[in-house]
Design a protein around this motif. Structure first.
Motif, mmCIF file in Angstrom:
data_model
loop_
_atom_site.group_PDB
_atom_site.id
_atom_site.type_symbol
_atom_site.label_atom_id
_atom_site.label_comp_id
_atom_site.label_asym_id
_atom_site.label_seq_id
_atom_site.Cartn_x
_atom_site.Cartn_y
_atom_site.Cartn_z
ATOM 1 N N ARG A 1 65.083 25.445 53.883
ATOM 2 C CA ARG A 1 65.389 24.249 54.792
ATOM 3 C C ARG A 1 64.548 24.163 56.023
ATOM 4 O O ARG A 1 64.101 24.922 56.988
ATOM 5 C CB ARG A 1 66.819 24.795 55.453
ATOM 6 C CG ARG A 1 67.934 24.488 54.714
ATOM 7 C CD ARG A 1 68.397 23.075 54.890
ATOM 8 N NE ARG A 1 68.273 22.322 56.399
ATOM 9 C CZ ARG A 1 68.852 22.462 57.262
ATOM 10 N NH1 ARG A 1 70.110 23.083 57.134
ATOM 11 N NH2 ARG A 1 68.525 21.941 58.490
ATOM 12 N N ASP A 2 63.498 23.114 55.836
ATOM 13 C CA ASP A 2 62.423 23.062 56.563
ATOM 14 C C ASP A 2 62.666 22.451 58.140
ATOM 15 O O ASP A 2 63.269 21.196 58.024
ATOM 16 C CB ASP A 2 61.420 21.907 55.730
ATOM 17 C CG ASP A 2 60.218 21.684 56.335
ATOM 18 O OD1 ASP A 2 59.877 22.296 57.459
ATOM 19 O OD2 ASP A 2 59.299 21.015 55.768
ATOM 20 N N ARG A 3 62.509 23.124 58.948
ATOM 21 C CA ARG A 3 62.775 22.615 60.257
ATOM 22 C C ARG A 3 62.145 21.356 60.621
ATOM 23 O O ARG A 3 62.336 20.653 61.613
ATOM 24 C CB ARG A 3 62.441 23.883 61.138
ATOM 25 C CG ARG A 3 63.312 25.132 61.279
ATOM 26 C CD ARG A 3 62.817 26.160 62.250
ATOM 27 N NE ARG A 3 63.806 27.454 62.125
ATOM 28 C CZ ARG A 3 63.239 28.543 62.230
ATOM 29 N NH1 ARG A 3 62.077 28.861 62.891
ATOM 30 N NH2 ARG A 3 64.185 29.714 62.353
ATOM 31 N N LEU B 1 69.436 31.553 43.398
ATOM 32 C CA LEU B 1 68.596 30.717 44.446
ATOM 33 C C LEU B 1 68.252 31.606 45.710
ATOM 34 O O LEU B 1 69.086 32.029 46.219
ATOM 35 C CB LEU B 1 69.184 29.228 44.556
ATOM 36 C CG LEU B 1 68.526 28.627 45.515
ATOM 37 C CD1 LEU B 1 67.267 27.780 44.821
ATOM 38 C CD2 LEU B 1 69.393 27.103 45.996
ATOM 39 N N VAL B 2 66.970 31.554 45.753
ATOM 40 C CA VAL B 2 66.707 32.197 47.170
ATOM 41 C C VAL B 2 66.712 31.045 48.127
ATOM 42 O O VAL B 2 65.776 30.002 47.986
ATOM 43 C CB VAL B 2 65.326 32.910 47.030
ATOM 44 C CG1 VAL B 2 64.788 33.342 48.327
ATOM 45 C CG2 VAL B 2 65.458 34.072 46.282
ATOM 46 N N LEU B 3 67.411 31.152 49.210
ATOM 47 C CA LEU B 3 67.256 30.228 50.464
ATOM 48 C C LEU B 3 66.576 30.784 51.564
ATOM 49 O O LEU B 3 66.966 31.723 52.131
ATOM 50 C CB LEU B 3 68.866 29.609 50.734
ATOM 51 C CG LEU B 3 68.931 28.626 51.796
ATOM 52 C CD1 LEU B 3 68.190 27.380 51.372
ATOM 53 C CD2 LEU B 3 70.249 28.409 52.283
ATOM 54 N N ARG B 4 65.646 29.958 52.098
ATOM 55 C CA ARG B 4 65.059 30.360 53.550
ATOM 56 C C ARG B 4 65.168 29.088 54.354
ATOM 57 O O ARG B 4 65.254 28.091 54.100
ATOM 58 C CB ARG B 4 63.707 30.746 53.238
ATOM 59 C CG ARG B 4 63.476 32.199 52.484
ATOM 60 C CD ARG B 4 64.048 33.357 53.289
ATOM 61 N NE ARG B 4 63.970 34.528 52.234
ATOM 62 C CZ ARG B 4 62.969 35.322 52.157
ATOM 63 N NH1 ARG B 4 62.082 35.289 53.125
ATOM 64 N NH2 ARG B 4 62.841 36.246 51.547
ATOM 65 N N GLU B 5 65.131 29.525 55.715
ATOM 66 C CA GLU B 5 65.059 28.564 56.638
ATOM 67 C C GLU B 5 63.713 28.555 57.704
ATOM 68 O O GLU B 5 63.543 29.948 57.860
ATOM 69 C CB GLU B 5 66.268 28.139 57.375
ATOM 70 C CG GLU B 5 66.353 27.327 58.538
ATOM 71 C CD GLU B 5 67.512 27.170 59.352
ATOM 72 O OE1 GLU B 5 67.786 26.382 60.150
ATOM 73 O OE2 GLU B 5 68.694 27.800 58.550
ATOM 74 N N GLY B 6 63.285 27.586 58.207
ATOM 75 C CA GLY B 6 62.182 27.799 58.921
ATOM 76 C C GLY B 6 60.954 26.851 58.458
ATOM 77 O O GLY B 6 61.069 25.834 57.892
ATOM 78 N N ASP B 7 59.855 27.285 59.063
ATOM 79 C CA ASP B 7 58.593 26.530 58.484
ATOM 80 C C ASP B 7 58.448 26.665 57.127
ATOM 81 O O ASP B 7 58.149 27.992 56.555
ATOM 82 C CB ASP B 7 57.269 26.820 59.314
ATOM 83 C CG ASP B 7 56.009 26.169 58.848
ATOM 84 O OD1 ASP B 7 55.756 25.046 59.520
ATOM 85 O OD2 ASP B 7 55.430 26.569 58.117
ATOM 86 N N LEU B 8 58.145 25.586 56.335
ATOM 87 C CA LEU B 8 57.963 25.671 54.862
ATOM 88 C C LEU B 8 56.933 26.261 54.368
ATOM 89 O O LEU B 8 56.954 27.383 53.621
ATOM 90 C CB LEU B 8 58.258 24.222 54.351
ATOM 91 C CG LEU B 8 58.110 24.427 52.692
ATOM 92 C CD1 LEU B 8 59.056 23.126 51.955
ATOM 93 C CD2 LEU B 8 56.709 24.042 52.202
ATOM 94 N N VAL B 9 55.781 26.195 54.972
ATOM 95 C CA VAL B 9 54.618 26.912 54.578
ATOM 96 C C VAL B 9 54.596 28.249 54.908
ATOM 97 O O VAL B 9 54.351 29.166 53.976
ATOM 98 C CB VAL B 9 53.331 26.211 55.190
ATOM 99 C CG1 VAL B 9 52.047 27.403 55.001
ATOM 100 C CG2 VAL B 9 53.164 24.840 54.771
ATOM 101 N N ASP B 10 55.201 28.607 56.055
ATOM 102 C CA ASP B 10 55.368 30.058 56.154
ATOM 103 C C ASP B 10 56.382 30.878 55.329
ATOM 104 O O ASP B 10 55.934 31.936 54.785
ATOM 105 C CB ASP B 10 55.722 30.158 57.776
ATOM 106 C CG ASP B 10 54.827 29.869 58.793
ATOM 107 O OD1 ASP B 10 53.451 29.890 58.776
ATOM 108 O OD2 ASP B 10 55.095 29.801 60.021
ATOM 109 N N GLN B 11 57.490 30.245 55.180
ATOM 110 C CA GLN B 11 58.716 30.936 54.354
ATOM 111 C C GLN B 11 58.309 30.843 52.792
ATOM 112 O O GLN B 11 58.231 31.868 52.234
ATOM 113 C CB GLN B 11 59.743 29.954 54.486
ATOM 114 C CG GLN B 11 60.493 29.857 55.773
ATOM 115 C CD GLN B 11 60.743 31.596 56.226
ATOM 116 O OE1 GLN B 11 61.256 32.216 55.449
ATOM 117 N NE2 GLN B 11 60.453 31.621 57.640
ATOM 118 N N VAL B 12 57.477 29.980 52.463
ATOM 119 C CA VAL B 12 56.866 30.140 50.935
ATOM 120 C C VAL B 12 55.984 31.234 50.941
ATOM 121 O O VAL B 12 55.930 32.015 49.825
ATOM 122 C CB VAL B 12 56.234 28.646 50.431
ATOM 123 C CG1 VAL B 12 55.621 29.001 48.848
ATOM 124 C CG2 VAL B 12 57.202 27.755 50.188
#
Length: 456
Positions: free
Chosen positions: A36-38, A72-83
């Motif tokens: 979830r890209d901020r 599915l792995v879900l993360r939230e934050g800056d996409l580059v950082d989270q990947v």
């Protein structure tokens, strides 16, 4: 042990998914990831209807992965950082993702590539995941993109599409990679009451029914407002729960004029993406400037509010705008005539309308939305930039019996026949009994203002 990450973006499906197939074929373990890209939130694109549909899509994707042994792995934050964090946690060698055309998506891809390469992780970007034909695959002599649809469609139609890929049987996800909780539609506030269900299963069910029972009539009935004879697959294409490559293949197998007309609409979608890929500024700037001096939002504020609320006094315009608010979706013919009414009859900047559509449309898509608005406003790729769609003539042609208007403008439900499209012509005693607004502009006055503004 080799491990890969598959970054899902606007491709939330398991069938015909080249990045997923490449990851599964090339490594022993795969981490399916959605972020979830901020930045999407910050840009104002995370609106309720799309957030709710997205929640459906993510839950359905997770269900499909779990049926195959994964998750599915879900993360939230800056996409580059989270990947980068997920790749490090999994000790992944590579990341796979679909290509995209917006300026934001391209900046994101380049930032991700640099960050991953610094950590020794390879990024693989795959074409024809969200389009049938990749942007730039067909170009005219002397240009990097086609500016007119018809010659593009001729070339597009001759392209050999790749074969669709089967959904995987097994997905093996390594332990130790944590996930945020999946979102729930019920937690999203401010939804359109009639918002459709999201997810790959819902999309594939709708597609199968469409091809089996309704596509044959599409050529003759796709503009029939009351008949509701379009596919309603645009939200699934926007979120990628359906593959455009698979849609073209299946429609061509179905065959016939209706299927051909449907494929042409899929080509329009690819056309807009190849325009935006070459001219990313067209998301906000005129593709072909007409030197318009639009009425300011302050000057036209009451007219804009009436247009948004479906109380312009033109029943077919109001019906379409009310459908948008109720369903988060609007019939394509309705999109054309409401856009023409705002940009040309009211002479309001197309960006005002495009923003309102993006606030409500579940299929709100930068390429399609912005470039269709420009097409109607005459600042885009339309070769007849000064055409004006007359809402009364449009209503008589595409809603001849008034069924669409009566469905969405119940104040006029008792008006008989075609008179429903021009309630201002009713006898005074009948008009007085209607709880329906007067016209905010006379069509002739609006046309004169537009012609004068365009120097005609």
């Amino acid at each position: 042990m080799s491990i890969s990450v598959v970054l899902f973006t606007s491709d939330l499906r398991l069938h015909d998914h080249p990045p997923l197939r490449a990851a599964l074929d090339g490594t022993e373990w795969t981490v399916p990831l959605f972020v979830r890209d901020r930045a999407v939130d910050a840009a104002g694109f995370a609106v309720p209807n799309r957030l709710a549909f997205l929640a459906d899509c993510l839950r359905d994707l997770d269900t499909g992965l779990r049926e195959r042994g994964g998750r599915l792995v879900l993360r939230e934050g800056d996409l580059v950082d989270q990947v980068g964090k997920v790749a490090a946690e999994a000790d992944a060698d590579e990341v796979h993702m679909a290509s995209d055309v917006s300026a934001h998506a391209r900046r994101r891809e380049e930032g991700l590539r640099r960050a991953l390469e610094a950590e020794g992780v390879r990024l693989h970007v795959h074409d024809t995941v969200t389009t049938a034909v990749a942007p730039g695959a067909v170009t005219p002599a002397g240009s990097d993109h086609f500016a007119v649809f018809t010659p593009y469609f001729r070339r597009w139609s001759k392209e050999r599409l790749r074969d669709p890929l089967r959904a995987p049987r097994t997905v093996r996800v390594p332990e130790g990679v944590g996930s945020d909780p999946l979102p729930v539609r019920g937690e999203v506030r401010g939804l359109s009451e009639g918002l459709a269900e999201g997810g790959e299963e819902a999309g594939r069910t709708r597609l199968t029914a469409w091809l089996r029972h309704r596509v044959s009539a599409y050529e003759d009935r796709h503009d029939d407002l009351a008949g509701d004879a379009t596919s309603r697959l645009s939200p699934h294409l926007h979120f990628g729960t359906l593959s455009p490559v698979e849609l073209v293949h299946r429609a061509r197998r179905a065959g016939g004029p209706g299927a051909d007309a449907f494929v042409r609409q899929l080509a329009w979608r690819d056309f807009h993406r190849q325009v935006l890929a070459s001219r990313p500024d067209a998301a906000t700037a005129d593709y072909r400037a007409r030197h318009d001096h639009w009425r300011s939002e302050r000057e036209a504020g009451e007219d804009i509010a009436a247009w948004k609320e479906g109380r312009t006094g033109y029943p077919v315009v109001d019906a379409a705008m009310r459908q948008l608010r109720h369903e988060g979706w609007m019939h394509n013919r309705g999109r054309l005539l409401t856009a023409s009414f705002l940009a040309k009859t009211l002479y309001v900047d197309w960006r005002v309308g495009a923003r309102h559509f993006l606030d409500l449309l579940v299929d709100g898509d930068i390429a399609n939305n912005q470039l269709n608005w420009q097409w109607v406003a005459g600042t885009g790729t339309d070769t007849r930039p000064n055409r004006v769609l007359n809402p009364v003539a449009q209503a008589r042609r595409y809603d001849p019996d008034g069924g669409y208007v009566r469905r969405w403008v119940p104040e006029l439900a008792e008006v008989a026949g075609r008179a429903v499209h021009e309630p201002w012509r009713l006898p005074d005693d009948e008009r007085a009994g209607l709880d329906y607004p007067d016209r905010i502009v006379d069509l002739a006055e609006g046309l004169t203002r537009f012609k004068r503004a365009r120097g005609r």
